[in-house]
Design a protein around this motif. Sequence first.
Motif, PDB file in Angstrom:
ATOM      1  N   PHE A 143      33.724  45.765  38.273  1.00  0.00           N
ATOM      2  CA  PHE A 143      32.374  45.520  38.771  1.00  0.00           C
ATOM      3  C   PHE A 143      31.653  46.846  38.929  1.00  0.00           C
ATOM      4  O   PHE A 143      32.250  47.865  39.285  1.00  0.00           O
ATOM      5  N   GLN A 144      30.363  46.828  38.662  1.00  0.00           N
ATOM      6  CA  GLN A 144      29.532  47.994  38.931  1.00  0.00           C
ATOM      7  C   GLN A 144      28.763  47.752  40.226  1.00  0.00           C
ATOM      8  O   GLN A 144      28.235  46.661  40.457  1.00  0.00           O
ATOM      9  N   GLN A 145      28.747  48.742  41.074  1.00  0.00           N
ATOM     10  CA  GLN A 145      28.031  48.646  42.336  1.00  0.00           C
ATOM     11  C   GLN A 145      26.605  49.153  42.110  1.00  0.00           C
ATOM     12  O   GLN A 145      26.384  50.351  41.946  1.00  0.00           O
ATOM     13  N   ARG A 146      25.671  48.226  42.092  1.00  0.00           N
ATOM     14  CA  ARG A 146      24.282  48.603  41.798  1.00  0.00           C
ATOM     15  C   ARG A 146      23.694  49.477  42.906  1.00  0.00           C
ATOM     16  O   ARG A 146      22.782  50.273  42.680  1.00  0.00           O
ATOM     17  N   TYR A 147      24.196  49.322  44.121  1.00  0.00           N
ATOM     18  CA  TYR A 147      23.776  50.168  45.228  1.00  0.00           C
ATOM     19  C   TYR A 147      24.899  50.179  46.255  1.00  0.00           C
ATOM     20  O   TYR A 147      25.771  49.311  46.268  1.00  0.00           O
ATOM     21  N   TRP A 148      24.903  51.236  47.108  1.00  0.00           N
ATOM     22  CA  TRP A 148      25.881  51.317  48.184  1.00  0.00           C
ATOM     23  C   TRP A 148      25.398  50.485  49.353  1.00  0.00           C
ATOM     24  O   TRP A 148      24.201  50.472  49.681  1.00  0.00           O
ATOM     25  N   ARG A 200      32.959  38.511  45.390  1.00  0.00           N
ATOM     26  CA  ARG A 200      32.525  39.887  45.524  1.00  0.00           C
ATOM     27  C   ARG A 200      31.155  39.957  46.196  1.00  0.00           C
ATOM     28  O   ARG A 200      30.374  39.006  46.124  1.00  0.00           O
ATOM     29  N   PRO A 201      30.834  41.062  46.863  1.00  0.00           N
ATOM     30  CA  PRO A 201      29.565  41.178  47.590  1.00  0.00           C
ATOM     31  C   PRO A 201      28.358  41.252  46.657  1.00  0.00           C
ATOM     32  O   PRO A 201      28.482  41.483  45.456  1.00  0.00           O
ATOM     33  N   GLU A 202      27.192  41.104  47.238  1.00  0.00           N
ATOM     34  CA  GLU A 202      25.965  40.984  46.455  1.00  0.00           C
ATOM     35  C   GLU A 202      25.579  42.254  45.711  1.00  0.00           C
ATOM     36  O   GLU A 202      24.802  42.204  44.752  1.00  0.00           O
ATOM     37  N   ASN A 203      26.103  43.404  46.140  1.00  0.00           N
ATOM     38  CA  ASN A 203      25.738  44.651  45.463  1.00  0.00           C
ATOM     39  C   ASN A 203      26.566  44.905  44.205  1.00  0.00           C
ATOM     40  O   ASN A 203      26.345  45.888  43.512  1.00  0.00           O
ATOM     41  N   GLU A 204      27.520  44.023  43.898  1.00  0.00           N
ATOM     42  CA  GLU A 204      28.383  44.209  42.735  1.00  0.00           C
ATOM     43  C   GLU A 204      28.001  43.264  41.601  1.00  0.00           C
ATOM     44  O   GLU A 204      27.722  42.084  41.828  1.00  0.00           O
ATOM     45  N   LYS A 205      28.032  43.799  40.401  1.00  0.00           N
ATOM     46  CA  LYS A 205      27.720  43.040  39.192  1.00  0.00           C
ATOM     47  C   LYS A 205      28.862  43.215  38.204  1.00  0.00           C
ATOM     48  O   LYS A 205      29.303  44.336  37.945  1.00  0.00           O
ATOM     49  N   ALA A 206      29.363  42.109  37.656  1.00  0.00           N
ATOM     50  CA  ALA A 206      30.499  42.181  36.730  1.00  0.00           C
ATOM     51  C   ALA A 206      30.135  42.987  35.495  1.00  0.00           C
ATOM     52  O   ALA A 206      29.054  42.842  34.925  1.00  0.00           O
ATOM     53  N   PHE A 207      31.062  43.849  35.082  1.00  0.00           N
ATOM     54  CA  PHE A 207      30.855  44.722  33.923  1.00  0.00           C
ATOM     55  C   PHE A 207      31.767  44.335  32.765  1.00  0.00           C
ATOM     56  O   PHE A 207      31.349  44.344  31.605  1.00  0.00           O
ATOM     57  N   ALA A 208      33.041  43.993  33.053  1.00  0.00           N
ATOM     58  CA  ALA A 208      33.990  43.649  31.996  1.00  0.00           C
ATOM     59  C   ALA A 208      35.231  43.018  32.607  1.00  0.00           C
ATOM     60  O   ALA A 208      35.584  43.282  33.755  1.00  0.00           O
ATOM     61  N   VAL A 209      35.885  42.191  31.796  1.00  0.00           N
ATOM     62  CA  VAL A 209      37.196  41.638  32.129  1.00  0.00           C
ATOM     63  C   VAL A 209      38.196  42.263  31.160  1.00  0.00           C
ATOM     64  O   VAL A 209      37.989  42.231  29.940  1.00  0.00           O
TER      65      VAL A 209
END
Length: 236
Positions: A143-148, A200-209
Amino acid sequence: MPDTTALPPRWTPTHGEPYRPVPYRPERAPADESLSRSTELRRRMDERRTVRRFSADPVPEQVVKDAIACAATAPSGAHQQPWTFVLVKDPEVRRRIREAAEHEERISYDGRLGEEWLAALRPLGTDSVKAHMTDAPALVVVFQQRYWMGEDGTRRKHYYVDESVGIAVGMLLSALHLAGLAALIHTPSPMRFLREVLDRPENEKAFAVIPVGYPADDCEVPGLVRKSLDQVLVEI
């Protein structure tokens, strides 16, 4: 006796703190040793292949964790390290991820991708069936964290997130391969279901499996050719 092993300092947000340099004096390898290392590394990395047929045999969990630790040394924008690696071993969770991924993939292969993209995929022999999700003994979902986001709800923007996480994933694939494991990058689109399934929390966006394991005994891969060095390198 109590364990007196020193633990590494724990990362905390450094936003706005002053620059505090520390010495960096790595040992310089002799030229011949450096050349020997680079030649061997190039040879080993050229053996890396994307695998879609996995053995169900378990893999040493610490090997995967060490590879993730290597990935987490990647450079990142403002050293914000905007990544989360979720190691999924539970068979039921992997089944749910596969089911959701195959739903999206069927829609894509039935027309959402478009003929140009389907034509690009044809030499790879892929389709909407994603058996690697459940055959491989482990999945690493990145997951990529779009913001802290702090515990008190404070938010701070992260910078160069795509680039940072992409570099980390490349290092993860390299570490897994050099440790003797096989993997592949799977990016079902859309991937919103991964945040829901893995809570996962709202600041995380899936990047790859990334399925991880050993190749199956009957494993086959596409007969592809990589570009030669002169096709990718420009010297000025």
